[in-house]
Design a protein around this motif. Structure first.
Motif, mmCIF file in Angstrom:
data_model
loop_
_atom_site.group_PDB
_atom_site.id
_atom_site.type_symbol
_atom_site.label_atom_id
_atom_site.label_comp_id
_atom_site.label_asym_id
_atom_site.label_seq_id
_atom_site.Cartn_x
_atom_site.Cartn_y
_atom_site.Cartn_z
ATOM 1 N N GLY A 62 -50.179 13.409 -1.277
ATOM 2 C CA GLY A 62 -49.042 13.901 -2.075
ATOM 3 C C GLY A 62 -48.760 12.987 -3.150
ATOM 4 O O GLY A 62 -48.399 13.319 -4.287
ATOM 5 N N ALA A 63 -48.573 11.795 -2.664
ATOM 6 C CA ALA A 63 -47.925 10.531 -3.400
ATOM 7 C C ALA A 63 -49.114 10.269 -4.431
ATOM 8 O O ALA A 63 -48.872 10.029 -5.650
ATOM 9 N N GLY A 64 -50.378 10.447 -3.910
ATOM 10 C CA GLY A 64 -51.529 10.081 -4.856
ATOM 11 C C GLY A 64 -51.551 11.154 -5.910
ATOM 12 O O GLY A 64 -51.588 11.047 -6.970
ATOM 13 N N PHE A 65 -51.372 12.423 -5.692
ATOM 14 C CA PHE A 65 -51.246 13.415 -6.699
ATOM 15 C C PHE A 65 -50.196 13.390 -7.482
ATOM 16 O O PHE A 65 -50.339 13.421 -8.861
ATOM 17 N N ALA A 66 -48.905 12.767 -6.994
ATOM 18 C CA ALA A 66 -47.792 12.651 -8.065
ATOM 19 C C ALA A 66 -48.057 11.542 -9.035
ATOM 20 O O ALA A 66 -47.971 11.517 -10.330
ATOM 21 N N PHE A 67 -48.913 10.271 -8.609
ATOM 22 C CA PHE A 67 -49.343 9.334 -9.428
ATOM 23 C C PHE A 67 -50.105 9.670 -10.360
ATOM 24 O O PHE A 67 -50.411 9.260 -11.509
ATOM 25 N N GLY A 68 -51.118 10.556 -9.773
ATOM 26 C CA GLY A 68 -52.352 11.081 -10.917
ATOM 27 C C GLY A 68 -51.779 11.855 -11.888
ATOM 28 O O GLY A 68 -52.247 11.695 -13.180
ATOM 29 N N ILE A 69 -50.763 12.796 -11.541
ATOM 30 C CA ILE A 69 -50.068 13.591 -12.460
ATOM 31 C C ILE A 69 -49.639 12.590 -13.591
ATOM 32 O O ILE A 69 -49.582 13.064 -14.733
ATOM 33 N N ALA A 70 -48.772 11.981 -13.384
ATOM 34 C CA ALA A 70 -48.214 10.971 -14.179
ATOM 35 C C ALA A 70 -49.281 10.289 -15.003
ATOM 36 O O ALA A 70 -48.802 10.055 -15.970
ATOM 37 N N TYR A 71 -50.105 9.909 -14.584
ATOM 38 C CA TYR A 71 -51.361 9.164 -15.271
ATOM 39 C C TYR A 71 -51.878 10.165 -16.176
ATOM 40 O O TYR A 71 -52.221 9.827 -17.498
ATOM 41 N N PRO A 78 -59.378 14.070 -19.375
ATOM 42 C CA PRO A 78 -59.238 15.639 -19.139
ATOM 43 C C PRO A 78 -57.770 15.668 -18.063
ATOM 44 O O PRO A 78 -57.768 14.995 -17.137
ATOM 45 N N LEU A 79 -57.164 16.667 -18.588
ATOM 46 C CA LEU A 79 -55.868 17.013 -17.553
ATOM 47 C C LEU A 79 -56.294 17.158 -16.126
ATOM 48 O O LEU A 79 -57.258 18.186 -16.102
ATOM 49 N N GLY A 80 -55.760 16.551 -15.093
ATOM 50 C CA GLY A 80 -56.315 16.636 -13.740
ATOM 51 C C GLY A 80 -57.132 15.878 -13.396
ATOM 52 O O GLY A 80 -57.508 15.689 -12.057
ATOM 53 N N LEU A 81 -58.005 15.078 -14.128
ATOM 54 C CA LEU A 81 -58.927 13.712 -13.557
ATOM 55 C C LEU A 81 -57.961 12.858 -12.744
ATOM 56 O O LEU A 81 -58.471 12.548 -11.611
ATOM 57 N N GLY A 82 -57.027 12.312 -13.214
ATOM 58 C CA GLY A 82 -56.324 11.221 -12.472
ATOM 59 C C GLY A 82 -55.804 11.977 -11.282
ATOM 60 O O GLY A 82 -55.693 11.480 -10.269
ATOM 61 N N ALA A 83 -55.064 13.331 -11.226
ATOM 62 C CA ALA A 83 -54.716 13.910 -10.018
ATOM 63 C C ALA A 83 -55.639 14.053 -9.000
ATOM 64 O O ALA A 83 -55.559 13.776 -7.751
ATOM 65 N N LEU A 84 -57.003 14.407 -9.518
ATOM 66 C CA LEU A 84 -57.808 14.630 -8.247
ATOM 67 C C LEU A 84 -58.379 13.578 -7.985
ATOM 68 O O LEU A 84 -58.580 13.238 -6.676
ATOM 69 N N THR A 85 -58.607 12.436 -8.741
ATOM 70 C CA THR A 85 -59.142 11.099 -8.312
ATOM 71 C C THR A 85 -58.277 10.194 -7.314
ATOM 72 O O THR A 85 -58.505 9.617 -6.666
ATOM 73 N N PHE A 86 -57.087 10.334 -7.906
ATOM 74 C CA PHE A 86 -56.000 9.590 -7.156
ATOM 75 C C PHE A 86 -55.715 10.286 -5.795
ATOM 76 O O PHE A 86 -55.460 9.521 -4.624
#
Length: 181
Positions: A62-71, A78-86
């Motif tokens: 969940g924290a990784g998702f939050a960090f990824g969305i911020a990134y 592409p939007l969602g790449l950071g959220a997915l990989t983080f």
């Protein structure tokens, strides 16, 4: 009536939100402006990796998702790449940390660079698969090495911040959470 477990979870969620917000502020306000060999620190990736280690697979992801969305909101990918990989990086680091219990601050110097390396490679590889040709180029090895140096330096501070987020009060309930009789 709110149980002790619900109260603890609420406190952890609020503290974790504060840590994520502070990391985002420091990343965009400070660390992106400091470069070593023309590479800036990927502190949000480091935060996602260490969140998986400190918080486990559910809270860490969940924290990784939050960090990824911020990134994702600022990065030219592409939007969602950071959220997915983080999120995948946090979950993987939580699994890895299950093999060796994470208790001491010096372990952050091991987990931080490993997580940073994994997250950078996963992010760049997934981005390349999605058509972002600029992520892996002749400068990518330098980006990896410099961010590993940043991870060694910044990991103890991020570790302390995440330790604050999951600090368990000394009560009979907390002893049950941690497994102490």
């Amino acid at each position: 009536m709110i149980s002790a477990e619900q109260s603890w979870r609420t406190k952890v969620a609020l503290r974790l939100g504060l840590i994520v917000a502070a990391a985002i502020f420091c990343h965009y306000g400070f660390w992106l402006n400091i470069e070593l060999f023309d590479v800036s620190a990927e502190t949000l990736m480091l935060g996602a990796a260490l969140a998986g280690v400190m918080l486990g697979p559910v809270w860490g992801a969940g924290a990784g998702f939050a960090f990824g969305i911020a990134y994702d909101l600022v990065a030219p990918t592409p939007l969602g790449l950071g959220a997915l990989t983080f999120t995948l990086c946090s979950y993987s680091m939580a699994y890895l940390s299950g093999l060796m219990e994470a208790r001491y601050w010096w372990q952050s110097i091991v987990y931080g660079p490993v997580g940073m390396l994994f997250c950078l490679v996963l992010f760049a590889s997934t981005g390349e698969l999605l058509g972002q040709e600029f992520l892996i180029n002749e400068h990518f090895p330098r980006v990896l090495w410099v961010n590993i140096i940043y991870a060694v330096i910044l990991s103890p501070g991020m570790w302390a911040a995440l330790r604050f987020a999951v600090r368990v009060p000394k009560s009979s309930f907390s002893r049950q959470l941690v497994g102490i009789s």
